[in-house]
Design a protein around this motif. Sequence first.
Motif, PDB file in Angstrom:
ATOM      1  N   GLN A  95       0.805  -1.217   0.000  1.00 14.86           N
ATOM      2  CA  GLN A  95       0.000   0.000   0.000  1.00 14.86           C
ATOM      3  C   GLN A  95       0.842   1.272   0.000  1.00 14.86           C
ATOM      4  N   CYS A  96       2.135   1.170   0.202  1.00 21.08           N
ATOM      5  CA  CYS A  96       2.987   2.354   0.186  1.00 21.08           C
ATOM      6  C   CYS A  96       2.974   2.987  -1.201  1.00 21.08           C
ATOM      7  N   GLU A 105       0.741   3.201   9.206  1.00 21.50           N
ATOM      8  CA  GLU A 105       1.598   2.951   8.050  1.00 21.50           C
ATOM      9  C   GLU A 105       2.855   3.808   8.105  1.00 21.50           C
ATOM     10  N   LEU A 106       4.000   3.206   7.841  1.00 21.46           N
ATOM     11  CA  LEU A 106       5.278   3.908   7.718  1.00 21.46           C
ATOM     12  C   LEU A 106       5.931   3.450   6.423  1.00 21.46           C
ATOM     13  N   CYS A 107       6.172   4.368   5.507  1.00 21.97           N
ATOM     14  CA  CYS A 107       6.703   4.015   4.195  1.00 21.97           C
ATOM     15  C   CYS A 107       7.871   4.930   3.840  1.00 21.97           C
ATOM     16  N   PHE A 108       9.004   4.330   3.471  1.00 21.10           N
ATOM     17  CA  PHE A 108      10.178   5.108   3.105  1.00 21.10           C
ATOM     18  C   PHE A 108      10.949   4.385   1.999  1.00 21.10           C
ATOM     19  N   VAL A 457      25.598   9.513   3.340  1.00 16.93           N
ATOM     20  CA  VAL A 457      24.362   9.797   4.055  1.00 16.93           C
ATOM     21  C   VAL A 457      23.230   9.097   3.320  1.00 16.93           C
ATOM     22  N   SER A 458      22.492   8.254   4.028  1.00 16.33           N
ATOM     23  CA  SER A 458      21.299   7.643   3.461  1.00 16.33           C
ATOM     24  C   SER A 458      20.107   8.528   3.790  1.00 16.33           C
ATOM     25  N   VAL A 459      19.374   8.943   2.770  1.00 20.50           N
ATOM     26  CA  VAL A 459      18.162   9.727   2.978  1.00 20.50           C
ATOM     27  C   VAL A 459      16.975   8.811   2.738  1.00 20.50           C
ATOM     28  N   LEU A 460      16.169   8.632   3.774  1.00 22.45           N
ATOM     29  CA  LEU A 460      14.958   7.829   3.698  1.00 22.45           C
ATOM     30  C   LEU A 460      13.787   8.781   3.494  1.00 22.45           C
ATOM     31  N   PHE A 461      13.271   8.821   2.273  1.00 21.97           N
ATOM     32  CA  PHE A 461      12.177   9.720   1.938  1.00 21.97           C
ATOM     33  C   PHE A 461      10.843   9.043   2.208  1.00 21.97           C
ATOM     34  N   ALA A 462       9.924   9.784   2.820  1.00 22.09           N
ATOM     35  CA  ALA A 462       8.582   9.260   3.068  1.00 22.09           C
ATOM     36  C   ALA A 462       7.892   8.992   1.736  1.00 22.09           C
ATOM     37  N   ASP A 463       7.101   7.880   1.709  1.00 21.53           N
ATOM     38  CA  ASP A 463       6.481   7.460   0.451  1.00 21.53           C
ATOM     39  C   ASP A 463       5.092   6.908   0.740  1.00 21.53           C
ATOM     40  N   TYR A 464       4.161   7.780   1.094  1.00 22.85           N
ATOM     41  CA  TYR A 464       2.809   7.333   1.456  1.00 22.85           C
ATOM     42  C   TYR A 464       1.877   7.353   0.240  1.00 22.85           C
TER      43      TYR A 464
END
Length: 464
Positions: A95-96, A105-108, A457-464
């Motif tokens: 569902q992300c 829900e947590l999506c990255f 640097v790892s960037v975890l972008f939100a992906d809802y």
Amino acid sequence: MVGMSPQRLGARALVTLLAFGCGGDSTGETTAGTAETTDATDATDATDATNTTNATTDATTDATTTSAATDDTVGVTTETETATETDATTASPAQCGDGVLEPGELCFYEESVPLGVSPTVISAVDLDDDAVIDLVTANWSNPSASVLWGAGDGTFEVTALQSPQGNRDLVPGDLNGDGLDDLVGANTILGYLVIHHNAGGRVFDDFGQAVGGAKSRRLALHDFNDDGALDVLVVSEEPGEDLQSGLVIRHGDGQGGFGPVLAYEAGMRPYDLAVADVDGDAIADVIVADNVSEGDDVYSAVIVRYGDGDGGLTDETRTFDVPLGTRRVILEDWDGDGNLDILTASFDQDALAILPGDGAGDFAVESQGEWIPLVVGAGDGIYDVAVIDLNQDGHREIIGVHRNKSIVTALAGGGEGTVINMGYWPVDLEPLSVAIADLNGDGWLDMAVANALASSVSVLFADY
């Protein structure tokens, strides 16, 4: 409370130990087990589990675990072992990305920014006053700091800022009242504070120096004497034979300089600190993580020092035992009762300890007389921790950075002594620190992780 004698209250404390692995059901609850102890060390020795939470995937995952020879050796490994996670669920459920935020829900998704140097600490701050968040890292093994100037769309321009080798911490704050955040570093090699004044236009002055302890490791910027100027508080791994200089306070003059050194005892090997009013008197107090592993002295504790209202500390000290190898301490109201709680991250025992505060300066509800371990997994090497409402649904999560497994995890409270694994997200090798902010202007919080071994640097972008 002034004049009370120091006490070690760890053995009489209610401490919630949260140990998190990658495995398990991402929606399952884990209930607390109870273990009575007369010695806090026994309790931590019994908790051979790891500290941060999370599972979100429906596939089996092979993870590479990197073990460094010592805590102070970043970006250098001496042993590599491979661990297979048999129960891991995916970090990006189906569902992300559908544009709908489901409950819990947590999506990255992850994008890596190469630095070419080994970052140890990362902060998110608008350094050039353009209303866009930038990132800045301390690079312990290289004579530089890295500034990642944000473009507002999730991309960054990376520049190097000349800074002495050995910076373990780098904290932003406006030291001279010009509206621009300066940078203050704690240097473990040279034993002083490193100061970079922000000149504007993405330019920093040549670094200056200030006394801050023999082996400065972590620092905080806070108006500790309530005069409108930021002061610096710093802990030193080498507090001297008399242990009287483990915590140093220097009052800012509002023009970028600092006053005389005020030195205080704060354990045998102070590693980290947090500053806030924990006893409700509107005066800031200091919490120090003391991590000792020398000879017969092997223990970890948090030490509470109370502010005196004049920019210094009272003689009162409270000490609470926490899991061995604690590297990080933060203050947050985790249980939602309006009082600040102590949270610590243990790298050696892979455990997170939560000590609930009573709002009057005491922690861990002494009347309970026991530790309550919550075990979720094992072997992840938690190094950094944060608390935030990551998906802005009104419920906060504990975010853990796992150095050994190279993942970031999230844990939610399930109520009545339970916790819920919310997900984990792979990052580059040897993550040490996390900063959380909206990095691409979409209104959702993202995570930036400093990876020492990968020099990225790892960037975890939100992906809802």
